[in-house]
Design a protein around this motif. Structure first.
Motif, mmCIF file in Angstrom:
data_model
loop_
_atom_site.group_PDB
_atom_site.id
_atom_site.type_symbol
_atom_site.label_atom_id
_atom_site.label_comp_id
_atom_site.label_asym_id
_atom_site.label_seq_id
_atom_site.Cartn_x
_atom_site.Cartn_y
_atom_site.Cartn_z
ATOM 1 N N ASP A 267 0.863 -1.353 -0.153
ATOM 2 C CA ASP A 267 0.069 0.072 -0.091
ATOM 3 C C ASP A 267 1.122 1.170 0.028
ATOM 4 O O ASP A 267 1.375 1.699 1.079
ATOM 5 N N GLN A 268 0.985 1.742 -1.214
ATOM 6 C CA GLN A 268 2.090 2.996 -1.233
ATOM 7 C C GLN A 268 1.514 4.145 -0.839
ATOM 8 O O GLN A 268 2.343 5.302 -0.638
ATOM 9 N N THR A 269 0.016 4.363 -0.632
ATOM 10 C CA THR A 269 -0.349 5.627 0.037
ATOM 11 C C THR A 269 -0.145 5.736 1.570
ATOM 12 O O THR A 269 -0.285 6.693 2.210
ATOM 13 N N ARG A 270 0.422 4.517 2.149
ATOM 14 C CA ARG A 270 0.698 4.666 3.457
ATOM 15 C C ARG A 270 2.311 4.814 3.868
ATOM 16 O O ARG A 270 2.766 5.088 4.830
ATOM 17 N N THR B 267 2.623 -1.712 4.674
ATOM 18 C CA THR B 267 1.648 -2.550 4.859
ATOM 19 C C THR B 267 1.149 -3.114 3.441
ATOM 20 O O THR B 267 1.341 -2.502 2.263
ATOM 21 N N VAL C 41 -2.007 -4.980 0.932
ATOM 22 C CA VAL C 41 -3.343 -4.946 0.675
ATOM 23 C C VAL C 41 -3.493 -6.394 -0.326
ATOM 24 O O VAL C 41 -3.092 -6.392 -1.200
ATOM 25 N N ALA D 288 -7.520 -0.228 -6.546
ATOM 26 C CA ALA D 288 -6.298 -0.155 -6.027
ATOM 27 C C ALA D 288 -5.414 0.714 -7.231
ATOM 28 O O ALA D 288 -4.600 1.605 -6.465
ATOM 29 N N THR E 73 -6.645 4.732 -6.942
ATOM 30 C CA THR E 73 -6.326 5.134 -5.851
ATOM 31 C C THR E 73 -5.214 5.288 -5.582
ATOM 32 O O THR E 73 -4.385 5.872 -4.487
ATOM 33 N N ILE F 184 -2.992 2.851 -4.654
ATOM 34 C CA ILE F 184 -2.386 1.922 -3.654
ATOM 35 C C ILE F 184 -1.200 1.237 -4.484
ATOM 36 O O ILE F 184 0.055 1.000 -3.949
#
Length: 353
Positions: free
Chosen positions: A22-25, A31, A33, A44, A47, A49
């Motif tokens: 999850d590259q948004t985090r 983490t 997904v 994904a 957005t 991710i």
């Protein structure tokens, strides 16, 4: 990847599902997904991710396979009709990155050309998605090594500048532009990487810097508007960026801000390289004016987390990409070597691509 290894693989097939970092985090959280439905893969990709043109292509290939597993019919024509709907859903996610369309087209071509039962088509689709994944990793390693050959020979230790993230996170692993950086670091040619923060989503500050820290590569994050100052002071020896789509004449779409970076590189006589797989070249487009430019949610500009940055009543324009004219590009580094933008047509004529 875990805390004890520096390998980053953003798209992995595991336990009958696709595991995405999850590259948004990043960099706050590392983490994964789990994606087991084609619709979730489309979300994904949309957005971000998973992001980065090659990684999007790999993810879309697996998305086609997941969609195939969701179609419950033994009738070949009915199966293919439903699979076309899955393909169209995935195509609609990100309009600029041509690797997305390339991977979907390759998967659909295989589906139509495979004779046999629907179950046999599904199996071939799975095998093809895995091949696309493996090929991209090999391609990026070749891009990195080819880039090393064309970097300035002086000084011995180079300081490079990159924009956005074209690293392992943006590919099946290793990276395109950051693959060149990795190869230079491995061979003792890299002194330091300067990474533009890359507004508005900060992929340079968050993702590129994170990758470098994991591997111990010296990295300095600068704001996007500091590049010209750094060049004037002699801090930058070459610029290497990725690409989301390259037109037949060499015009290149990449993350917004790349065009201005090419302009200031030209003004300071600094080599400006684009690193990308041959699958990123779209020979159906004669020049960059024909490349579709994605526009994203204006909230990416006016908001960071829960903090609003701008006054109420202001308006916003948020193109995700810009197009750098071929005349400002020193060379395009591919898995088959480095080419001047004007040489791309010859590659097509020789059936290299």
């Amino acid at each position: 990847m875990n805390s004890s290894t520096n390998q980053v693989y953003p798209v992995i097939w595991h336990n009958n599902a696709v595991s995405l970092i999850d590259q948004t985090r990043i960099p706050n959280e590392y983490t994964f997904v789990e994606i087991s439905r084609s619709e979730d893969m489309a979300v994904a990709i949309k957005t971000m991710i998973v992001r980065g043109a090659p990684a999007i292509g790999v993810a879309a290939a697996y998305g086609i396979y997941l969609g195939a597993t969701e179609i419950h019919t033994d009738n070949r024509d009915e199966f293919l009709n439903h699979l076309e709907n899955v393909a169209e859903m995935l195509r609609s996610t990100r309009p600029t990155a041509v690797n997305l369309f390339w991977a979907i087209s390759r998967m659909m071509k295989i589906a139509y050309e495979t004779l046999g039962t629907v179950d046999e088509i599904k199996q071939v689709l799975f095998q093809t998605a895995q091949i696309i994944n493996a090929e991209d990793l090999q391609t990026c390693q070749a891009i990195g090594d080819n880039g090393l050959k064309v970097l300035p020979s002086n000084p011995e230790k180079l300081t490079l500048l990159t924009h956005c993230n074209a690293g392992a996170l943006a590919t099946a692993g290793y990276g395109t532009a950051l693959g060149v950086v990795r190869s230079a670091w491995r061979e003792g040619r890299l002194a330091r990487l300067f990474a533009d923060e890359t507004r508005p989503r900060l992929q340079g500050a968050k993702l590129t810097a994170w990758e470098c820290v994991q591997e111990g590569i010296p990295v300095t994050v600068i704001t996007d508007n500091m590049a010209a100052h750094c060049m004037k002071r002699g801090l930058i020896h070459a610029v290497v960026v990725g690409a989301d789509r390259i037109a037949a004449n060499g015009d290149t779409a990449n993350k917004i801000g790349t065009y201005s970076l090419a302009l200031v590189s030209k003004a300071h006589n600094i080599p400006f390289f684009v690193a990308a797989p041959l699958s990123t070249i779209d020979f159906s487009l004669s020049d960059g004016d024909q490349i579709p430019i994605e526009e994203r949610d204006p909230a990416e500009i006016y908001q960071v987390g829960d903090t609003i940055l701008t006054p109420s009543g202001a308006e916003f324009y948020n193109p995700a990409f810009d197009v750098t004219p071929a005349e400002f590009i020193t060379g395009i580094i591919t898995e088959k070597g480095t080419f001047a933008p004007g040489e791309l047509r010859r590659l097509q004529e020789k059936q290299v691509v």
